[in-house]
Design a protein around this motif. Structure first.
Motif, mmCIF file in Angstrom:
data_model
loop_
_atom_site.group_PDB
_atom_site.id
_atom_site.type_symbol
_atom_site.label_atom_id
_atom_site.label_comp_id
_atom_site.label_asym_id
_atom_site.label_seq_id
_atom_site.Cartn_x
_atom_site.Cartn_y
_atom_site.Cartn_z
ATOM 1 N N ASP A 228 0.609 -1.161 0.070
ATOM 2 C CA ASP A 228 -0.132 0.022 0.316
ATOM 3 C C ASP A 228 0.737 1.389 -0.267
ATOM 4 O O ASP A 228 1.385 1.767 1.535
ATOM 5 C CB ASP A 228 -0.665 0.133 0.806
ATOM 6 N N LEU A 229 0.680 2.146 -1.522
ATOM 7 C CA LEU A 229 1.901 2.785 -1.262
ATOM 8 C C LEU A 229 1.485 4.191 -0.588
ATOM 9 O O LEU A 229 2.210 5.105 -0.667
ATOM 10 C CB LEU A 229 2.354 3.128 -2.781
ATOM 11 N N THR A 230 0.366 4.647 -0.111
ATOM 12 C CA THR A 230 -0.694 5.963 0.026
ATOM 13 C C THR A 230 -0.127 5.591 1.484
ATOM 14 O O THR A 230 -0.579 6.796 1.894
ATOM 15 C CB THR A 230 -1.974 4.980 -0.096
ATOM 16 N N GLN A 231 -0.328 4.142 2.102
ATOM 17 C CA GLN A 231 0.484 3.987 3.250
ATOM 18 C C GLN A 231 1.342 4.798 4.892
ATOM 19 O O GLN A 231 2.446 4.271 3.348
ATOM 20 C CB GLN A 231 -0.562 3.199 4.381
ATOM 21 N N LYS A 248 6.913 7.620 4.350
ATOM 22 C CA LYS A 248 6.002 7.374 2.694
ATOM 23 C C LYS A 248 7.053 6.948 2.153
ATOM 24 O O LYS A 248 8.376 7.217 1.920
ATOM 25 C CB LYS A 248 5.520 8.835 2.875
ATOM 26 N N SER A 250 8.452 6.430 -0.885
ATOM 27 C CA SER A 250 9.313 7.821 -1.600
ATOM 28 C C SER A 250 9.145 7.388 -3.495
ATOM 29 O O SER A 250 9.217 7.383 -4.349
ATOM 30 C CB SER A 250 10.582 8.086 -1.475
#
Length: 360
Positions: A228-231, A248, A250
């Motif tokens: 999950d790249l958004t978390q 996060k 990068s």
């Protein structure tokens, strides 16, 4: 006489006891009713949201091995290991005496070519002026003078370019810092002979940008589509236990490497300078399985050197089902294999159970 009488009484009592109706008391403990020796679980299906704990390593945000561009001797060295440098700062001065001779020779050839070009231009101008009088200068002679002037001008430009090239090479004798950073390795001393090298050769200096660092994590192939790249991610460095940091993701490679893993990077600011390149960390990567997955109890998976499997019970017999593990929760693990919802499987099983064994 009394002794014989006592023996007779004892024998008589023994026969009387044996001929009675009393039976011997059984002192053996009563056995419990037998129960099944197996424990069972079931395969369930749901969306498993979890995280993966993976190792990460700090690397400099920028790192450069500094090699000389030309052959020369180290004349001056202004930095050492641990020196903090700024972009454009002079680090090393080299000397190459033969390069000064090359510059003088190139400059002499340029001066000569420039004089020839000016003389050819002057001659052409005179012939062109004289050609205004009809019959004084032939057209062929004028054309030859024009061609000679252009050739001499081209030669002068070429020699001027050679002078600039030698001066550029002379500029390579002074080596500057490409960015703000720290010198982490120095492999030369004043007077050392240096030469252009390859990446496998030992550099003169190694400079690293440690103000901001990259925390690199290798994501296994089974997880690459579940990150999950958004978390935000959390991580703890082994050298600083208990200090949990959050950041996060990068960037990601979006490709698998030679070890069938995808590299992701997390930018970490090194404000107080405590972080060092090469430090290891435990990184908690948030993951989310978008589709529903088959889950089995964690203690139902049997792992061997050859494969991973669970033991399903079908028609009262053991069936060994090879699986591939996915995300792991606190009590359940996502699996992929020849299983379906509500399948009955063994819990706390061992590799002693073979295919086809009766399970009651």
């Amino acid at each position: 006489m009394k002794f014989k009488y006592c023996i007779l009484i004892a024998i008589t009592g023994l026969f009387a006891a044996c001929s009675g109706n009393q039976k011997p008391v059984d002192m053996t403990p009563a056995t419990k009713q037998s129960t099944s020796k197996y424990q069972f679980g079931t395969v369930t299906e749901k969306a498993l949201s979890s995280s993966a704990r993976l190792p990460g390593q700090l690397v400099p945000f920028n790192e450069v091995n500094l090699f000389p561009k030309v052959n020369g001797f180290v004349k001056q060295l202004f930095v050492d290991r641990g020196s903090i440098v700024k972009k454009g700062q002079l680090l090393v001065v080299l000397e190459a005496p033969e390069m000064e001779s090359q510059l003088q020779a190139a400059n002499s050839r340029y001066l000569q070519a420039r004089e020839n070009a000016e003389a050819s231009k002057e001659k052409y101008s005179r012939l062109k002026e004289a050609a205004k009088e009809p019959g004084s200068v032939s057209p062929l002679e004028l054309d030859n003078a024009s061609a000679k002037m252009k050739a001499d001008q081209a030669m002068a430009q070429s020699e001027n370019s050679n002078v600039d090239a030698v001066r550029t090479m002379q500029g390579y004798l002074r080596i500057y810092a490409p960015f703000d950073g720290m010198i982490v390795q120095r492999n030369v001393s004043p007077g050392a002979l240096v030469a252009p090298g390859k990446t496998t050769d030992q550099p003169m200096l190694i400079i690293q940008d440690i103000n901001k660092m990259r925390l690199t994590v290798a994501i296994p192939e089974d997880y690459v589509d579940k990150v999950d790249l958004t978390q935000p991610v959390t991580f703890t460095f082994n050298a600083m236990p208990g200090q949990v940091q959050t950041a996060k993701i990068s960037r990601s490679a979006n490709a698998l490497g030679s070890m069938q893993q995808e590299a992701i990077e997390i930018d970490v600011l090194n404000k107080n300078g405590q972080l060092k390149p090469g430090m290891y960390a435990e990184v908690n990567i948030p993951m989310l399985s978008g589709a529903k997955s088959l889950l089995v109890p964690n203690n139902s998976i049997i792992r061997s050197t050859e494969h991973e499997y669970v033991i399903a019970v079908r028609d009262g017999k053991a069936v060994l089902v090879n699986i591939k593990e996915g995300l792991a929760g606190t009590d359940s693990t996502e699996v992929f294999g020849d299983l379906k919802v509500a399948d009955k499987i063994l819990v706390h099983a061992s590799d002693e159970i073979k295919e086809g064994d009766e399970i009651k």
